[in-house]
Scaffold this active site. Sequence first.
Site, short mmCIF file in Angstrom:
data_model
loop_
_atom_site.label_atom_id
_atom_site.label_comp_id
_atom_site.label_asym_id
_atom_site.label_seq_id
_atom_site.Cartn_x
_atom_site.Cartn_y
_atom_site.Cartn_z
N GLY A 194 0.84 -1.20 0.00
CA GLY A 194 0.00 0.00 0.00
C GLY A 194 0.87 1.25 0.00
O GLY A 194 2.10 1.16 -0.04
N ALA A 252 8.22 4.61 4.63
CA ALA A 252 8.68 4.10 5.92
C ALA A 252 8.81 5.21 6.97
O ALA A 252 8.40 5.02 8.12
CB ALA A 252 10.02 3.39 5.71
N LYS A 266 3.92 -0.22 -9.66
CA LYS A 266 4.01 1.22 -9.33
C LYS A 266 5.46 1.68 -9.25
O LYS A 266 5.77 2.84 -9.54
CB LYS A 266 3.23 1.53 -8.04
CG LYS A 266 3.77 0.89 -6.76
CD LYS A 266 4.75 1.74 -6.02
CE LYS A 266 5.37 1.02 -4.84
NZ LYS A 266 6.40 1.81 -4.14
N ASN A 281 12.28 5.08 -6.03
CA ASN A 281 12.06 4.81 -7.46
C ASN A 281 11.87 6.10 -8.24
O ASN A 281 12.40 6.27 -9.34
CB ASN A 281 10.86 3.87 -7.62
CG ASN A 281 11.19 2.47 -7.15
OD1 ASN A 281 11.86 1.72 -7.85
ND2 ASN A 281 10.74 2.12 -5.95
N1 LIG Z 1 11.11 2.07 2.39
C1 LIG Z 1 9.80 2.13 2.23
O1 LIG Z 1 9.22 3.20 2.41
C2 LIG Z 1 9.03 0.90 1.84
C3 LIG Z 1 7.66 0.90 2.05
C4 LIG Z 1 6.92 -0.20 1.66
C5 LIG Z 1 7.54 -1.30 1.10
N2 LIG Z 1 8.88 -1.28 0.93
C6 LIG Z 1 9.48 -2.49 0.35
O2 LIG Z 1 10.17 -3.19 1.39
C7 LIG Z 1 11.28 -3.88 0.85
C8 LIG Z 1 12.53 -3.49 1.62
O3 LIG Z 1 12.70 -2.10 1.42
P1 LIG Z 1 13.53 -1.18 2.43
O4 LIG Z 1 13.03 0.19 2.25
O5 LIG Z 1 13.55 -1.72 3.80
O6 LIG Z 1 14.96 -1.31 1.75
P2 LIG Z 1 16.37 -0.86 2.31
O7 LIG Z 1 17.25 -0.75 1.14
O8 LIG Z 1 16.23 0.28 3.26
O9 LIG Z 1 16.80 -2.11 3.21
C9 LIG Z 1 16.90 -3.41 2.69
C10 LIG Z 1 17.40 -4.29 3.81
O10 LIG Z 1 17.49 -5.63 3.33
C11 LIG Z 1 18.73 -6.14 3.74
N3 LIG Z 1 19.17 -7.17 2.82
C12 LIG Z 1 19.60 -7.02 1.55
N4 LIG Z 1 19.96 -8.20 1.05
C13 LIG Z 1 19.76 -9.11 2.01
C14 LIG Z 1 19.97 -10.50 2.10
N5 LIG Z 1 20.45 -11.20 1.08
N6 LIG Z 1 19.66 -11.12 3.25
C15 LIG Z 1 19.18 -10.43 4.26
N7 LIG Z 1 18.96 -9.11 4.27
C16 LIG Z 1 19.26 -8.45 3.14
C17 LIG Z 1 19.68 -4.95 3.75
O11 LIG Z 1 20.78 -5.21 4.58
C18 LIG Z 1 18.78 -3.88 4.31
O12 LIG Z 1 18.79 -3.88 5.71
C19 LIG Z 1 11.33 -3.51 -0.64
O13 LIG Z 1 10.70 -4.52 -1.37
C20 LIG Z 1 10.52 -2.23 -0.71
O14 LIG Z 1 9.91 -2.05 -1.97
C21 LIG Z 1 9.64 -0.22 1.30
O1 LIG Z 2 10.82 4.54 -1.88
P1 LIG Z 2 10.07 3.60 -2.79
O2 LIG Z 2 9.99 4.08 -4.19
O3 LIG Z 2 10.59 2.19 -2.66
O4 LIG Z 2 8.57 3.56 -2.26
C1 LIG Z 2 8.31 3.24 -0.94
C2 LIG Z 2 6.94 2.64 -0.76
O5 LIG Z 2 6.81 1.47 -1.53
C3 LIG Z 2 5.82 3.60 -1.05
O6 LIG Z 2 4.59 2.96 -0.80
#
Ligand SMILES: NC(=O)c1ccc[n+]([C@@H]2O[C@H](COP(=O)([O-])OP(=O)(O)OC[C@H]3O[C@@H](n4cnc5c(N)ncnc54)[C@H](O)[C@@H]3O)[C@@H](O)[C@H]2O)c1
Ligand SMILES: O=P(O)(O)OC[C@H](O)CO
Length: 331
Positions: free
Chosen positions: A136, A140, A191, A256
């Site tokens: 959604g 973060a 998205k 992104n």
């Molecule tokens: N950041 C946001 O606002 C947000 C919001 C919703 C969904 N997401 C989704 O959540 C997922 C994670 O995003 P994020 O923002 O936390 O990314 P990030 O880049 O901040 O962190 C990724 C984490 O994954 C860990 N990681 C990478 N490779 C790994 C491995 N092989 N084994 C274990 N850990 C590993 C990294 O060390 C890091 O701590 C993505 O799919 C992203 O699209 C992010």
């Molecule tokens: O920073 P992005 O582009 O990975 O987007 C974060 C979340 O997925 C928004 O919902």
Amino acid sequence: MPVGATSGTADAMNRHILVMGAGAWGSALALHMHRTGARVQVWARNPASRLPSGAMPRLPDWPLPADVTVSDTIPAKPDLILVVVPVQHLASVLPLLPQGVPAILCCKGVERASQTFPLDVMARVRPECPGAVLSGPNFAHEIAAGLPAAAVVAAPRMEQALTWAAAVSSPTFRLYASDDCTGVQLGGAAKNVIAIAAGTAMGAGLGENARAALITRGLAETGRLAAALGGQPATLAGLAGMGDLVLTCTGVASRNYQMGLALGRGAGAEDAAAALPGVAEGVTTASALLGLARAHGVAVPIIETVSDFLAKTLTLEEARSRLLDRPLKAE
Ligand SMILES: NC(=O)c1ccc[n+]([C@@H]2O[C@H](COP(=O)([O-])OP(=O)(O)OC[C@H]3O[C@@H](n4cnc5c(N)ncnc54)[C@H](O)[C@@H]3O)[C@@H](O)[C@H]2O)c1
Ligand SMILES: O=P(O)(O)OC[C@H](O)CO
């Protein structure tokens, strides 16, 4: 204790939640679950990167409470697991999941090697584990700040989705339930790709009209793909579809969108990705989604253009012309 215990109840206070992944989203969800009264433990591949003071080398820049432990150990029997690692690394983390504990996958994208969604990866790697996805419009840092937000928890059966949505919900983070796993996962994956297109258009100075057109036509091609993959196009009008698409294509905090902005201003893909404060899932998902669409005979011109542009088989000017020169047709 029941996994779906409502936040603030005695049951919720006793729940033991394991968050796997200590990046921006894992840390924000750990903080959120801690606020519901749950006992929260974070698993990190490299726990030293999350210092006791809360200081991190890059994002996230908010501290975790002292009683949220961060380590590389996995407890035997938590009540619920949130898996929050990038999609391309999901298959390497899932074998660590304790047996029989429900897991909500919180990543967004398509695994490039298999061209499948997170729940398909789970079914392949850990077929015995009950699973759901959370997706959604959620930056973060806003969830970490406790600002109001909503998202969707999707599971194969609505009853499961309702239980797990209740397990994550709080007065500030409202989780809706869905049994359209395909639609919800596709919305979250597409998205990010369309946000790269929107950012690129803005970075190249093509204007707000161009971005609005990309958002709208991006939603149209995602809806077509959803129907071909067996999802419900109506899901794409919801939080995991239009909601997240609008946030990611207009919110400057999106990695992104930032990736696209840099590309539109002339940066190379490697430099643009290296400058980001975290993963931009759209970069690896673009070609995977294109492969999926081609396998189902669905035209996805924006996703295709982003994929080709990232693969450097298309210049920015050629990308612009390819989208504008398409034959005219009914909307
Ligand atoms: N950041 C946001 O606002 C947000 C919001 C919703 C969904 N997401 C989704 O959540 C997922 C994670 O995003 P994020 O923002 O936390 O990314 P990030 O880049 O901040 O962190 C990724 C984490 O994954 C860990 N990681 C990478 N490779 C790994 C491995 N092989 N084994 C274990 N850990 C590993 C990294 O060390 C890091 O701590 C993505 O799919 C992203 O699209 C992010
Ligand atoms: O920073 P992005 O582009 O990975 O987007 C974060 C979340 O997925 C928004 O919902």
